[in-house]
Write an enzyme that holds these catalytic residues in place. Structure first.
Site, PDB file in Angstrom:
ATOM      1  N   SER A   1      -1.777   7.918   9.104  1.00  0.00           N
ATOM      2  CA  SER A   1      -2.265   6.508   8.572  1.00  0.00           C
ATOM      3  C   SER A   1      -3.608   6.351   8.244  1.00  0.00           C
ATOM      4  O   SER A   1      -3.967   5.452   7.493  1.00  0.00           O
ATOM      5  CB  SER A   1      -1.671   5.488   9.302  1.00  0.00           C
ATOM      6  OG  SER A   1      -0.091   5.875   9.371  1.00  0.00           O
TER       7      SER A   1
ATOM      8  N   HIS B   1       2.027  10.288   3.201  1.00  0.00           N
ATOM      9  CA  HIS B   1       2.080   9.250   4.083  1.00  0.00           C
ATOM     10  C   HIS B   1       3.407   8.558   3.903  1.00  0.00           C
ATOM     11  O   HIS B   1       3.502   7.721   2.664  1.00  0.00           O
ATOM     12  CB  HIS B   1       0.724   8.371   3.825  1.00  0.00           C
ATOM     13  CG  HIS B   1       0.871   7.059   4.661  1.00  0.00           C
ATOM     14  ND1 HIS B   1       0.439   5.646   4.297  1.00  0.00           N
ATOM     15  CD2 HIS B   1       0.944   7.022   6.077  1.00  0.00           C
ATOM     16  CE1 HIS B   1       0.705   5.043   5.360  1.00  0.00           C
ATOM     17  NE2 HIS B   1       0.903   5.834   6.415  1.00  0.00           N
TER      18      HIS B   1
ATOM     19  N   GLU C   1       2.916   7.875  -0.224  1.00  0.00           N
ATOM     20  CA  GLU C   1       1.592   7.834  -0.671  1.00  0.00           C
ATOM     21  C   GLU C   1       1.047   9.409  -0.867  1.00  0.00           C
ATOM     22  O   GLU C   1       0.944  10.145   0.194  1.00  0.00           O
ATOM     23  CB  GLU C   1       0.412   7.243   0.113  1.00  0.00           C
ATOM     24  CG  GLU C   1       0.603   5.676  -0.232  1.00  0.00           C
ATOM     25  CD  GLU C   1      -0.288   4.789   0.643  1.00  0.00           C
ATOM     26  OE1 GLU C   1      -0.557   3.796   0.187  1.00  0.00           O
ATOM     27  OE2 GLU C   1      -0.687   5.217   1.723  1.00  0.00           O
TER      28      GLU C   1
ATOM     29  N   ASN D   1      -2.188   0.198   3.349  1.00  0.00           N
ATOM     30  CA  ASN D   1      -2.926  -0.294   4.235  1.00  0.00           C
ATOM     31  C   ASN D   1      -4.252  -0.904   4.033  1.00  0.00           C
ATOM     32  O   ASN D   1      -4.925  -1.779   4.963  1.00  0.00           O
ATOM     33  CB  ASN D   1      -2.960   0.809   5.534  1.00  0.00           C
ATOM     34  CG  ASN D   1      -1.712   0.956   6.296  1.00  0.00           C
ATOM     35  OD1 ASN D   1      -0.804   0.123   6.441  1.00  0.00           O
ATOM     36  ND2 ASN D   1      -1.511   2.031   6.862  1.00  0.00           N
TER      37      ASN D   1
END
Ligand code: NAI
Length: 388
Positions: free
Chosen positions: A120, A141, A153, A191
């Site tokens: 991450s 991801h 992702e 994120n």
């Protein structure tokens, strides 16, 4: 890439177990490895219970469930993955440990195999640098829970060749996922872009503009978000959320836009980590669902507008810096964190000039760099252009 390549998954924790399930459900033979000898077997046992529940609910038939389970085999060493066409790593979030694992994989896999990390917060480029063939290393991801969340992702590192990125996107589609491609930048899309949802909401709370239950209520009712920021942080875990905020802030060389909040730090220090400890911003000892607290309509609109302006600015700035295409940026937020709309489409509804005005007012009021508008937002406000 062969359509039914063998897939290796390293790490049989929360994410690894979920990714192994997704790959096996898509028909791949899956090898699952964990440094803790009992972990892969335990993950398969848990999965067996999950499959039974899905069959009981009528979501899968028995043959599909049995087939999925039969396709996953725990293995005792990375060398057993030598025939895998794709290996996805989901181990502890530690660059040195990941580099050691990738160096070993690089050595034992076939030359055309793809090595993916589910990290991450680490740079794919840094992990790839441990390999003799960094061109076949990529980020994949997934979001938690991997079997349910559609977004993946796809993150090519600086040295990644075009082939693996295109192959991985196609494969993720074949697995029923929604792939988006993004640059190897801190927080990738979700994120990074989601930071203000938490940060600006905490700031509104710190200033005493509204209580946390009111802020949650406002964002759900007037904003249309599925969960309010405080209840969402409690679900994610305040320690986990704080660690992500810190890591994005450090990775952006302490850009004030991402500065973590003291309130969240104290929350972590107090041990009130959220649902998992029975208490976070809310107390789950008495009621498992936080009780909503009504907020006056005009205040609700102000709260939503402020948080939304910060989110939109973040999405626009990521677009400005070519982190991803506008379409992928919006898909990421709707499919990865269930936002009611993509932020760029949302920006277009009222136009860039409106959001620029909100940010300029905030910057004038506080004088903080935290509120600086993206150059692209300024440009779009000037030209009247649309993001989507
Ligand atoms: P976890 O702690 O549930 O599982 C990690 C597993 O890796 C453990 O079973 C551990 O024994 C094993 N492990 C540790 N070092 C190992 C090694 N050297 N070789 C083989 N196995 C090893 O962690 P989780 O939450 O599944 O996270 C794994 C990765 O996925 C991390 O990189 C994390 O950043 C990323 N991630 C986590 C998400 C989440 O919501 N938990 C979401 C998306 C990505």
């Amino acid at each position: 890439m062969e359509p039914k390549i063998k897939v290796g998954v390293i790490g049989a924790g929360t994410m690894g177990a979920g990714i192994a399930q997704v790959a096996a459900q898509a028909g791949h033979a899956v090898l699952l490895f964990d440094a803790r000898p009992e972990a892969a077997g335990a993950a398969v046992k848990n999965l067996s219970a999950t499959m039974d529940k899905l069959v009981a609910k009528g979501k899968l038939d028995r043959a599909q469930a049995d087939g999925t389970l039969q396709r996953i085999s725990p293995c005792a060493a990375l060398a057993a993955m030598k025939d895998c066409g794709l290996v996805i790593e989901a181990i502890v979030e530690d660059l040195e440990v990941k580099k050691r694992v990738f160096a070993e994989l690089d050595h034992c896999l076939a030359a055309d195999a793809i090595l993916a990390s589910n990290t991450s917060s680490l740079a794919i480029t840094a992990i790839a640098a441990a390999c003799s063939k960094p061109e076949r290393v990529i980020g994949l991801h997934f979001f938690n829970p991997a079997p349910l969340m559609p977004l993946v992702e796809v993150v090519p590192g600086m040295m990644t060749a075009n082939g693996p990125a295109a192959q991985c996107s196609l494969l993720m589609q074949a697995w029923g996922k929604v792939p988006v491609t993004c640059k190897d930048t801190p927080g990738f899309i979700v994120n990074r872009v989601a930071r203000p949802y938490y940060g600006e909401s905490i700031r509104i709370f710190e200033e005493g503009i509204a209580g946390m239950a009111q802020i949650d209520h406002a964002l759900k009712t007037a904003g249309g978000f599925r969960m309010g920021p405080f209840e969402l942080m409690d679900l994610i875990g305040n320690d986990v959320n704080f660690a992500v905020t810190n890591s994005v802030w450090r990775a952006f060389f302490h850009d004030p836009r991402y500065t973590p909040s003291l309130t969240q730090q104290r929350q972590v220090e107090s041990g009130h980590l959220g649902r998992k400890t029975g208490r976070g911003y809310y107390d789950y000892g008495t009621a498992s669902t936080p009780q909503p607290v009504e907020v006056e309509e005009q205040l609700a609109m102000c709260i939503v507008e402020r948080v939304l302006a910060m989110l939109i600015n973040e999405a626009v700035d990521a677009l400005f810096l070519r982190v991803a295409s506008a379409a992928d940026m919006d898909l990421a937020m709707t499919k990865g964190v269930n936002y009611p709309k993509g932020l760029l489409a949302w920006a277009d509804e009222r136009g860039a000039a409106h959001w620029l005005g909100v940010l300029e007012n905030l910057q004038a009021e506080y004088g903080e760099d935290r509120y600086r508008p993206s150059p692209l937002l300024r440009r779009m406000a000037r030209t009247g252009g649309r993001f989507r």
